[in-house]
Enzyme design. Structure first.
Site, mmCIF file in Angstrom:
data_model
loop_
_atom_site.group_PDB
_atom_site.id
_atom_site.type_symbol
_atom_site.label_atom_id
_atom_site.label_comp_id
_atom_site.label_asym_id
_atom_site.label_seq_id
_atom_site.Cartn_x
_atom_site.Cartn_y
_atom_site.Cartn_z
ATOM 1 N N PRO A 11 0.787 -1.220 0.000
ATOM 2 C CA PRO A 11 0.000 0.000 0.000
ATOM 3 C C PRO A 11 0.826 1.280 0.000
ATOM 4 C CG PRO A 11 -0.055 -1.073 2.142
ATOM 5 C CD PRO A 11 0.575 -2.042 1.199
ATOM 6 N N ASN A 12 0.311 2.250 -0.723
ATOM 7 C CA ASN A 12 0.844 3.620 -0.821
ATOM 8 C C ASN A 12 2.113 3.728 -1.658
ATOM 9 O OD1 ASN A 12 -1.173 4.915 0.845
ATOM 10 N ND2 ASN A 12 -0.230 3.827 2.558
ATOM 11 N N ARG A 19 5.389 12.475 -2.483
ATOM 12 C CA ARG A 19 5.494 13.016 -1.117
ATOM 13 C C ARG A 19 6.663 12.348 -0.415
ATOM 14 N NH1 ARG A 19 0.375 12.892 2.527
ATOM 15 N NH2 ARG A 19 2.025 13.699 3.840
ATOM 16 N N TYR A 24 11.862 8.587 1.080
ATOM 17 C CA TYR A 24 11.748 7.527 0.067
ATOM 18 C C TYR A 24 12.412 7.866 -1.266
ATOM 19 C CZ TYR A 24 8.279 5.798 3.371
ATOM 20 O OH TYR A 24 7.654 5.349 4.506
ATOM 21 N N ASN A 75 8.075 -5.642 -1.501
ATOM 22 C CA ASN A 75 8.062 -4.501 -0.596
ATOM 23 C C ASN A 75 6.612 -4.382 -0.152
ATOM 24 O OD1 ASN A 75 7.983 -2.109 0.778
ATOM 25 N ND2 ASN A 75 9.235 -0.973 -0.692
ATOM 26 N N ALA A 78 3.467 -0.753 4.497
ATOM 27 C CA ALA A 78 3.119 -0.847 5.926
ATOM 28 C C ALA A 78 2.561 -2.225 6.305
ATOM 29 C CB ALA A 78 2.127 0.246 6.304
ATOM 30 N N GLU A 99 12.882 -9.662 0.568
ATOM 31 C CA GLU A 99 12.132 -8.513 1.094
ATOM 32 C C GLU A 99 12.973 -7.270 0.839
ATOM 33 O OE1 GLU A 99 11.502 -8.881 5.297
ATOM 34 O OE2 GLU A 99 10.559 -6.891 5.472
ATOM 35 N N HIS A 101 13.107 -2.864 1.114
ATOM 36 C CA HIS A 101 12.539 -1.589 1.568
ATOM 37 C C HIS A 101 13.451 -0.451 1.138
ATOM 38 C CE1 HIS A 101 9.492 -3.511 3.990
ATOM 39 N NE2 HIS A 101 10.424 -4.344 4.415
ATOM 40 N N ARG A 108 13.704 3.685 12.127
ATOM 41 C CA ARG A 108 12.567 4.610 12.176
ATOM 42 C C ARG A 108 11.690 4.328 13.412
ATOM 43 N NH1 ARG A 108 9.835 4.669 6.472
ATOM 44 N NH2 ARG A 108 8.887 6.535 7.374
HETATM 45 O O1 CA2 Z 1 10.869 1.838 3.117
HETATM 46 C C1 CA2 Z 1 10.002 1.181 2.550
HETATM 47 O O2 CA2 Z 1 10.144 0.735 1.404
HETATM 48 C C2 CA2 Z 1 8.655 0.952 3.242
HETATM 49 O O3 CA2 Z 1 8.176 -0.344 2.895
HETATM 50 C C3 CA2 Z 1 7.713 2.026 2.730
HETATM 51 C C4 CA2 Z 1 6.335 2.018 3.404
HETATM 52 C C5 CA2 Z 1 6.490 2.034 4.917
HETATM 53 O O4 CA2 Z 1 5.223 1.920 5.536
HETATM 54 C C6 CA2 Z 1 7.406 0.922 5.417
HETATM 55 O O5 CA2 Z 1 7.557 1.045 6.823
HETATM 56 C C7 CA2 Z 1 8.777 0.997 4.764
HETATM 57 C C8 CA2 Z 1 5.523 3.231 2.929
HETATM 58 C C9 CA2 Z 1 5.297 3.226 1.439
HETATM 59 C C10 CA2 Z 1 4.959 4.493 0.756
HETATM 60 O O6 CA2 Z 1 4.613 5.571 1.547
HETATM 61 C C11 CA2 Z 1 4.368 6.779 0.952
HETATM 62 C C12 CA2 Z 1 3.484 7.585 1.618
HETATM 63 C C13 CA2 Z 1 3.184 8.841 1.105
HETATM 64 C C14 CA2 Z 1 3.785 9.273 -0.065
HETATM 65 C C15 CA2 Z 1 4.688 8.449 -0.719
HETATM 66 C C16 CA2 Z 1 4.963 7.202 -0.210
#
Ligand code: CA2
Length: 146
Positions: A11-12, A19, A24, A75, A78, A99, A101, A108
């Site tokens: 997700p996301n 953002r 990221y 990946n 969350a 896996e 990330h 974090r």
């Molecule tokens: O570091 C990573 O690749 C994560 O899997 C990214 C996830 C996070 O929840 C994990 O803890 C680590 C979040 C993915 C994307 O989040 C965004 C949120 C808003 C804008 C852009 C990306």
């Protein structure tokens, strides 16, 4: 014929590049998938990519990889931190699971320190940004040729 590798994005991740570039990076998910595909092509592998914001879709994709894909790169976003259904689905997959990330979740917030994917992963790549996608494909190629 190329061996198939399922690349799963949780997700996301579809919002990458829009953002939080300080965490990221500026690259989009499309950029990361393109790097994975280019790396795979050089190594005789083919990438099938699936992104979903829905846990069940990812479980279905893992089930669909059984007997069809040689390896999975995931990946889980969350979901990584609490979606035990992903853990169980991956445990039923016969083949390497890597896996990946972009950030280093261990550096974090506390809630990101647990990964329910890691116990069923062959290996984990974190904190290296987009390079992690290239390294994950290279790792899969090594594991499949061993
Ligand atoms: O570091 C990573 O690749 C994560 O899997 C990214 C996830 C996070 O929840 C994990 O803890 C680590 C979040 C993915 C994307 O989040 C965004 C949120 C808003 C804008 C852009 C990306």
């Amino acid at each position: 014929m190329s061996q198939l590798v399922l690349l799963l994005s949780g997700p996301n991740l579809n919002l990458l590049g829009q953002r939080e570039p300080e965490i990221y990076g500026a690259a989009t998910l499309h950029d990361h998938v393109a790097l994975a595909r280019a790396t795979a092509a050089q190594l005789g592998l083919a990438i099938e990519h699936r992104q979903s914001n829905h846990e069940g879709d990812l479980v279905d994709a893992i089930h669909g990889a059984r007997g069809r894909a040689a390896a999975i790169i995931i990946n889980g976003g969350a979901f990584t931190h609490y979606a035990w259904s992903l853990h169980d689905a991956l445990a039923a997959f016969d083949g390497p699971v890597v896996e990946v990330h972009l950030s280093n979740p261990s550096a974090r917030e506390g809630w990101r320190h647990l990964s329910v994917v890691s116990p069923v992963a062959t290996g984990v790549i974190t904190g290296l940004g987009g390079v992690g996608y290239r390294l994950a494909v290279e790792a899969v190629a090594e594991l499949l040729s061993a």
